[in-house]
Design an enzyme around this catalytic site. Structure first.
Site, PDB file in Angstrom:
ATOM      1  N   GLY A 196       0.861  -1.190   0.000  1.00 47.22           N
ATOM      2  CA  GLY A 196       0.000   0.000   0.000  1.00 47.22           C
ATOM      3  C   GLY A 196       0.888   1.227   0.000  1.00 47.22           C
ATOM      4  O   GLY A 196       2.041   1.174  -0.437  1.00 47.22           O
ATOM      5  N   ARG A 197       0.350   2.315   0.541  1.00 50.98           N
ATOM      6  CA  ARG A 197       1.119   3.577   0.547  1.00 50.98           C
ATOM      7  C   ARG A 197       2.457   3.424   1.252  1.00 50.98           C
ATOM      8  O   ARG A 197       3.495   3.870   0.751  1.00 50.98           O
ATOM      9  CB  ARG A 197       0.340   4.659   1.290  1.00 50.98           C
ATOM     10  CG  ARG A 197      -0.934   5.110   0.644  1.00 50.98           C
ATOM     11  CD  ARG A 197      -1.511   6.235   1.515  1.00 50.98           C
ATOM     12  NE  ARG A 197      -2.925   6.385   1.312  1.00 50.98           N
ATOM     13  CZ  ARG A 197      -3.852   5.660   1.921  1.00 50.98           C
ATOM     14  NH1 ARG A 197      -3.516   4.740   2.803  1.00 50.98           N
ATOM     15  NH2 ARG A 197      -5.127   5.848   1.667  1.00 50.98           N
ATOM     16  N   ILE A 198       2.436   2.809   2.440  1.00 52.30           N
ATOM     17  CA  ILE A 198       3.680   2.746   3.226  1.00 52.30           C
ATOM     18  C   ILE A 198       4.672   1.774   2.578  1.00 52.30           C
ATOM     19  O   ILE A 198       5.863   2.082   2.449  1.00 52.30           O
ATOM     20  CB  ILE A 198       3.375   2.367   4.699  1.00 52.30           C
ATOM     21  CG1 ILE A 198       2.490   3.457   5.336  1.00 52.30           C
ATOM     22  CG2 ILE A 198       4.674   2.204   5.493  1.00 52.30           C
ATOM     23  CD1 ILE A 198       1.951   3.120   6.723  1.00 52.30           C
ATOM     24  N   ARG A 226       1.711  -4.228  12.386  1.00 49.57           N
ATOM     25  CA  ARG A 226       0.996  -4.636  13.587  1.00 49.57           C
ATOM     26  C   ARG A 226       1.626  -5.932  14.101  1.00 49.57           C
ATOM     27  O   ARG A 226       1.942  -6.841  13.321  1.00 49.57           O
ATOM     28  CB  ARG A 226      -0.488  -4.874  13.285  1.00 49.57           C
ATOM     29  CG  ARG A 226      -1.317  -3.592  13.126  1.00 49.57           C
ATOM     30  CD  ARG A 226      -1.456  -2.815  14.433  1.00 49.57           C
ATOM     31  NE  ARG A 226      -2.282  -1.623  14.295  1.00 49.57           N
ATOM     32  CZ  ARG A 226      -1.818  -0.404  14.025  1.00 49.57           C
ATOM     33  NH1 ARG A 226      -0.531  -0.186  13.855  1.00 49.57           N
ATOM     34  NH2 ARG A 226      -2.648   0.619  13.952  1.00 49.57           N
ATOM     35  N   GLU A 262       0.899  -5.975  22.743  1.00 46.55           N
ATOM     36  CA  GLU A 262       1.484  -4.710  23.148  1.00 46.55           C
ATOM     37  C   GLU A 262       0.836  -4.148  24.415  1.00 46.55           C
ATOM     38  O   GLU A 262      -0.391  -4.213  24.506  1.00 46.55           O
ATOM     39  CB  GLU A 262       1.239  -3.721  21.993  1.00 46.55           C
ATOM     40  CG  GLU A 262       2.426  -2.921  21.618  1.00 46.55           C
ATOM     41  CD  GLU A 262       2.210  -2.242  20.277  1.00 46.55           C
ATOM     42  OE1 GLU A 262       2.281  -2.935  19.254  1.00 46.55           O
ATOM     43  OE2 GLU A 262       1.968  -1.042  20.286  1.00 46.55           O
ATOM     44  N   HIS A 304       6.523   1.322  19.387  1.00 46.09           N
ATOM     45  CA  HIS A 304       5.456   1.730  18.456  1.00 46.09           C
ATOM     46  C   HIS A 304       5.536   3.239  18.163  1.00 46.09           C
ATOM     47  O   HIS A 304       4.588   3.988  18.457  1.00 46.09           O
ATOM     48  CB  HIS A 304       4.076   1.344  19.017  1.00 46.09           C
ATOM     49  CG  HIS A 304       3.027   1.212  17.946  1.00 46.09           C
ATOM     50  ND1 HIS A 304       1.981   0.334  18.028  1.00 46.09           N
ATOM     51  CD2 HIS A 304       2.860   1.859  16.759  1.00 46.09           C
ATOM     52  CE1 HIS A 304       1.213   0.453  16.960  1.00 46.09           C
ATOM     53  NE2 HIS A 304       1.735   1.375  16.163  1.00 46.09           N
ATOM     54  N   ALA A 322       6.665   4.468  14.946  1.00 50.20           N
ATOM     55  CA  ALA A 322       6.971   4.676  13.524  1.00 50.20           C
ATOM     56  C   ALA A 322       6.398   5.983  12.979  1.00 50.20           C
ATOM     57  O   ALA A 322       7.009   6.624  12.131  1.00 50.20           O
ATOM     58  CB  ALA A 322       6.496   3.485  12.693  1.00 50.20           C
TER      59      ALA A 322
HETATM   60  C1  GLV Z   1      -0.012   3.514  13.861  1.00 53.13           C
HETATM   61  O1  GLV Z   1       0.352   2.419  14.133  1.00 53.13           O
HETATM   62  C2  GLV Z   1      -1.180   3.801  13.086  1.00 53.13           C
HETATM   63  O2  GLV Z   1      -1.898   2.865  12.698  1.00 53.13           O
HETATM   64  O3  GLV Z   1      -1.443   4.980  12.848  1.00 53.13           O
END
Ligand code: GLV
Length: 342
Positions: A165-167, A247, A276, A294, A296
């Site tokens: 996807g985008r990321i 995730r 988590e 977490h 990012a």
């Molecule tokens: C971060 O993990 C998000 O889903 O924005």
């Protein structure tokens, strides 16, 4: 009765609060002891006395929460991922759900690369070595990591992107600067991968076998839960690194601990965990794991943009208008939604 009440489950960055204030929303921000999220009872009470809920990815927004208020106009989550929300139940109940896509893509891709580089080049271990006062003499065998680019050998390394996807695409784009070959697997983006100059399609097995770095960027769904388990880890090269900034439950974390301990793979860079904030037993002791809490998407600018986007979505819910980032657009066609907005 007061109108335009937004229940914000934890303090969000000011740009988001400013948008709610300017609209004239009456906000309740749940205050917690440091590092403690909103308790279930407080969440339920908050939902009952608001018009729109603005939650974070740490709160399970399940059928009970969604069903607690027949007049709830929407859920405006401040995160791109929304696996904590029962979207199926929300749609059935006529509740639009929104997220914050796009604004965190580049920041998340940057952090993914920080994990790739840190894991490959043993950066946290080297830092600890320095602050522990252990550096006494330069050594030809000291802290030997894994090349990310071709190094002196001219052999291009392979980056395997799972979830395009985008990321995933932004991560692939950055690999060009390292002269890497990029393989990508995503059953929902086959066309985008085939049409891309950045990546070549590979099925998951081939990607695992050929990649020096495997990085995960898919959504967490029933289909992707434990997508990377013992069998998949055993297919990876013994010096390859697994990176997860998506995730936690996409990876079987117990199997990952064994893979790291027993050398099935070379290392891992993790930003997310299966349960988590807890981590699987033994993960902390794995010296070949780089562990982040977490973060990012955690740049000041990006978190401000995410908060603004969530607040803008919340305002659309309050206005009973279709929200810009709705993840269940079909909800607007339902009788349940029409009843809710009156
Ligand atoms: C971060 O993990 C998000 O889903 O924005």
């Amino acid at each position: 009765m007061a109108e335009n009440r937004v229940f914000v489950t934890r303090q969000i960055p000011e740009p988001g609060m400013a948008i709610l204030r300017e609209f004239g929303a009456e906000t309740t921000v749940f205050q917690t002891q440091e590092d403690r999220g909103v308790e279930r009872a407080d969440l339920l009470a908050g939902v009952k006395s608001c018009d729109v809920l603005l939650p974070l990815l740490t709160e399970p927004i399940d059928r009970e929460v969604l069903g607690a208020n027949d007049e709830l106009l929407g859920v405006a989550q401040m995160a791109v991922g929304f696996n904590n929300i029962d979207v199926g139940a929300a749609t059935e109940l006529g509740i639009p759900v929104t997220n914050t896509p796009g604004v965190l893509t580049e920041t998340t891709a940057d952090c993914t690369w920080a994990l790739i580089l840190a894991s490959a080049r043993l950066i946290p271990q080297a830092h600890n070595y320095m602050v522990g006062g252990r550096y006494k003499l330069w050594g030809p065998n000291l802290m030997l990591g894994h090349d990310v680019g071709p190094g002196g050998s001219n052999i291009r390394k392979v980056l395997g992107v799972v979830g395009y996807g985008r990321i995933g695409e932004a991560v692939a784009k950055r690999a060009m600067g390292f002269d890497m070959d990029v393989l990508a697997f995503d059953p929902y983006s086959r066309e985008a991968i085939d049409g891309s100059e950045l990546a070549t399609w590979a099925d998951l097995g081939e990607l695992l076998e050929r990649s020096d770095f495997v990085t995960l960027h898919c959504l967490l769904t029933d289909e992707t839960h434990h997508l990377i388990g013992e069998a998949e880890l055993r297919r990876m090269k013994s010096d390859a690194h697994l990176i997860n900034a998506a995730r936690g439950p996409i990876v079987d974390e117990k199997a990952l601990v064994r893979a790291l301990r027993e050398g099935w793979i070379g290392g891992a860079g993790l930003d997310v965990y299966e349960d988590e904030p807890a981590m699987a037993e033994g993960l902390v002791e794995c010296e070949n794991a780089v562990l982040l809490p977490h973060i990012a998407s955690a740049s000041k600018d990006t978190r401000g943009l995410m908060a603004s986007m969530a607040a803008t979505n919340a305002v659309a819910h309050l206005r009973r208008e279709p929200a810009p980032n709705v993840v269940n657009p079909e909800v607007y066609e339902t009788e349940a939604y029409r009843r809710r907005v009156g």
